[in-house]
Design an enzyme around this catalytic site. Structure first.
Site, PDB file in Angstrom:
ATOM      1  N   SER A  25       0.808  -1.217   0.000  1.00  0.00           N
ATOM      2  CA  SER A  25       0.000   0.000   0.000  1.00  0.00           C
ATOM      3  C   SER A  25       0.839   1.263   0.000  1.00  0.00           C
ATOM      4  O   SER A  25       2.058   1.241   0.047  1.00  0.00           O
ATOM      5  CB  SER A  25      -0.975   0.044   1.183  1.00  0.00           C
ATOM      6  N   TYR A  58      -2.785   0.326  -3.267  1.00  0.00           N
ATOM      7  CA  TYR A  58      -4.023   0.874  -2.710  1.00  0.00           C
ATOM      8  C   TYR A  58      -3.675   1.859  -1.601  1.00  0.00           C
ATOM      9  O   TYR A  58      -2.598   1.799  -0.999  1.00  0.00           O
ATOM     10  CB  TYR A  58      -4.936  -0.238  -2.181  1.00  0.00           C
TER      11      TYR A  58
END
Length: 142
Positions: A25, A58
């Site tokens: 991430s 993400y």
């Protein structure tokens, strides 16, 4: 027909941290996520201005007001603290919505604080310190 369109962009953010041994991430200051209309878990493309690396991950929310841009997991091999990055999110929408949609464009300063918010993906704000360095695709070099 569905079109994939630019939804959000945080332009020229400075990477503040990188943690290789993490599940993945990018950590983004929650204030920046709000300004760019990004949600936790939303897919984000990271473009490293320093070395040209591009990757998809993400977003997760970082502490508000800190300016944190943290690269987590294997991406830390590609993107390093101090690098300038562009964070991009795309959305899929119907043709009619795509013609009317206005993306969120956030320019930040060296501390990753928002200094210009807009909707035109090709514009370069005239009143920011880096404007002289940026090429405006519609008018050419400044």
């Amino acid at each position: 027909m569905l079109r994939t369109m630019l939804k959000s962009k945080i332009h020229r953010a400075t990477v503040t941290q990188a943690y290789l041994h993490y599940v993945g991430s990018v950590t983004i200051d929650a204030d920046l996520m709000g300004a760019a209309d990004l949600l936790e878990g939303e897919q984000v493309t990271i473009v490293d201005i320093n070395n040209g690396a591009r990757l998809v991950t993400y977003a997760i929310a970082g502490e508000r007001g800190t300016g944190v841009i943290g690269i987590n997991g294997a991406a830390a091999h590609l993107v390093h603290p101090g690098d300038l990055v562009i964070l991009i999110s795309y959305g899929t929408m119907e043709d009619a919505e795509a013609h009317a949609y206005q993306p969120r464009i956030v320019f930040v300063d060296a501390d990753n604080k928002p200094i210009d918010l807009g909707h035109d993906p090709g514009s370069v704000p005239l009143d920011i310190s880096v404007a002289a360095e940026l090429f405006d695709p519609r008018i050419g070099a400044r």
